[in-house]
Design a protein around this motif. Sequence first.
Motif, mmCIF file in Angstrom:
data_model
loop_
_atom_site.group_PDB
_atom_site.id
_atom_site.type_symbol
_atom_site.label_atom_id
_atom_site.label_comp_id
_atom_site.label_asym_id
_atom_site.label_seq_id
_atom_site.Cartn_x
_atom_site.Cartn_y
_atom_site.Cartn_z
ATOM 1 N N LEU A 197 0.840 -1.197 0.000
ATOM 2 C CA LEU A 197 0.000 0.000 0.000
ATOM 3 C C LEU A 197 0.876 1.248 0.000
ATOM 4 O O LEU A 197 0.470 2.312 -0.467
ATOM 5 N N ALA A 198 2.116 1.100 0.490
ATOM 6 C CA ALA A 198 3.066 2.215 0.497
ATOM 7 C C ALA A 198 3.448 2.648 -0.919
ATOM 8 O O ALA A 198 3.953 3.759 -1.103
ATOM 9 N N LEU A 199 3.216 1.798 -1.920
ATOM 10 C CA LEU A 199 3.478 2.219 -3.294
ATOM 11 C C LEU A 199 2.629 3.427 -3.663
ATOM 12 O O LEU A 199 3.052 4.284 -4.452
ATOM 13 N N VAL A 200 1.444 3.508 -3.098
ATOM 14 C CA VAL A 200 0.536 4.614 -3.388
ATOM 15 C C VAL A 200 0.656 5.709 -2.337
ATOM 16 O O VAL A 200 0.709 6.896 -2.659
ATOM 17 N N ARG A 201 0.735 5.323 -1.076
ATOM 18 C CA ARG A 201 0.681 6.297 0.016
ATOM 19 C C ARG A 201 2.042 6.669 0.588
ATOM 20 O O ARG A 201 2.143 7.600 1.381
ATOM 21 N N GLY A 202 3.082 5.936 0.209
ATOM 22 C CA GLY A 202 4.389 6.143 0.814
ATOM 23 C C GLY A 202 5.282 7.104 0.065
ATOM 24 O O GLY A 202 4.860 7.834 -0.837
ATOM 25 N N ASP A 203 6.561 7.076 0.440
ATOM 26 C CA ASP A 203 7.564 7.969 -0.130
ATOM 27 C C ASP A 203 7.950 7.537 -1.550
ATOM 28 O O ASP A 203 7.739 6.380 -1.937
ATOM 29 N N PRO A 204 8.564 8.458 -2.318
ATOM 30 C CA PRO A 204 9.015 8.102 -3.667
ATOM 31 C C PRO A 204 9.962 6.915 -3.704
ATOM 32 O O PRO A 204 10.007 6.197 -4.711
ATOM 33 N N SER A 205 10.713 6.687 -2.626
ATOM 34 C CA SER A 205 11.655 5.567 -2.614
ATOM 35 C C SER A 205 10.945 4.238 -2.825
ATOM 36 O O SER A 205 11.513 3.303 -3.422
ATOM 37 N N GLU A 206 9.698 4.114 -2.364
ATOM 38 C CA GLU A 206 8.939 2.874 -2.559
ATOM 39 C C GLU A 206 8.665 2.638 -4.039
ATOM 40 O O GLU A 206 8.777 1.509 -4.541
#
Length: 374
Positions: free
Chosen positions: A122-131
């Motif tokens: 879910l961090a792909l959408v809500r997380g940092d650009p590094s994800e």
Amino acid sequence: MYVRHLSLVDFRSWSTVEWPLDPGVNVLIGRNGAGKTNLVEALGYLATLSSHRVASDAPLIRRGAERAIIRAAVVSDGRELLLEAEITAGKANRARINRAPVTRARDILGVLRTVLFAPEDLALVRGDPSERRRFLDEVLIMRTPRLAGVRSDYDRVLKQRSALLKSAGRGRGGADLSTLDVWDEHLAASGAALLLARMELVLEITPHVVAAYSDLAPSSEAIDLLYRSSLGEAMPGPTPTEAELAAALLAEMGRLRQQEMDRGVCLVGPHRDDLELRLGEGPAKGYASHGESWSFALALKLGGFSLLRSDGVDPVLVLDDVFAELDTSRRGRLTHLVADADQVLVTAAVPGDVPSTLAGIHHLVAEGKLEMVT
């Protein structure tokens, strides 16, 4: 492609385990903390030489052990290869193919292809650009293993250049500045190769991701992917060459030299880029609903799966505790999308989380043991 057998020694919670697998659907059932995710994490490590759960390798070694060993028999196009990775704390990892040592651990990349989707994604959408950068690089390296060397070179040069910027910014002599020019050229060269590969990948993967999202959320707004480079307006046209990108990166580093020295960081390069996820007319991050965010993250992984499949070899698809997070409608659509994969590995806390249409071999993980139940 499919994995016929997985063996672990001192990996995570497992002192030792043998997991025979079949083509098609393989389901792991076990309560949270039983060790089922550790099994699929090990396969992901053989495919990418990294974990989707932790940034360093040390936590992968069972507490009290000196090293962890992962072995997998991988079948592709009728040929079986035995892959092995040995993870040792504080030392370089070692790898083997058919029990023969390879020069570098990364030489095993590309033999096993996996696409793993887990709640952390879910961090792909809500997380940092590094994800999102990591997502792109993992797909890149599975398709073109030599790019692992390009990324490794870039990371090494970036670390050295960042240290020099900090030193120069603190006024530790002019030698740093003359050395910095050399590292600028190295960073521009490896950065241009990585940047071009990412840009080309985004163009190729976008229609696959858009199609997957449309299948998962047919009533949602349309989505799109845009690669945002730190070059910004300095980007040399819509379809630049590697040489043009290197020249642009070098020019930007020169233009921003004083700012970089003042802040002690590299302000230009692929490490500053982002994959912008668009939902309708705006960004998905911060605006997508919970369901839309899940669908977008899953579409990214399914898009990667579809793109890798288009190369002629089905990757192993891993769905780690995914169905518990999806509503009935999305469960059904996901099941339809993955039903014809060469091999699908599913983990779940309870059998009821797995759609009945995903028939296959079931294993129970409990009390440090792995047992076939159907």
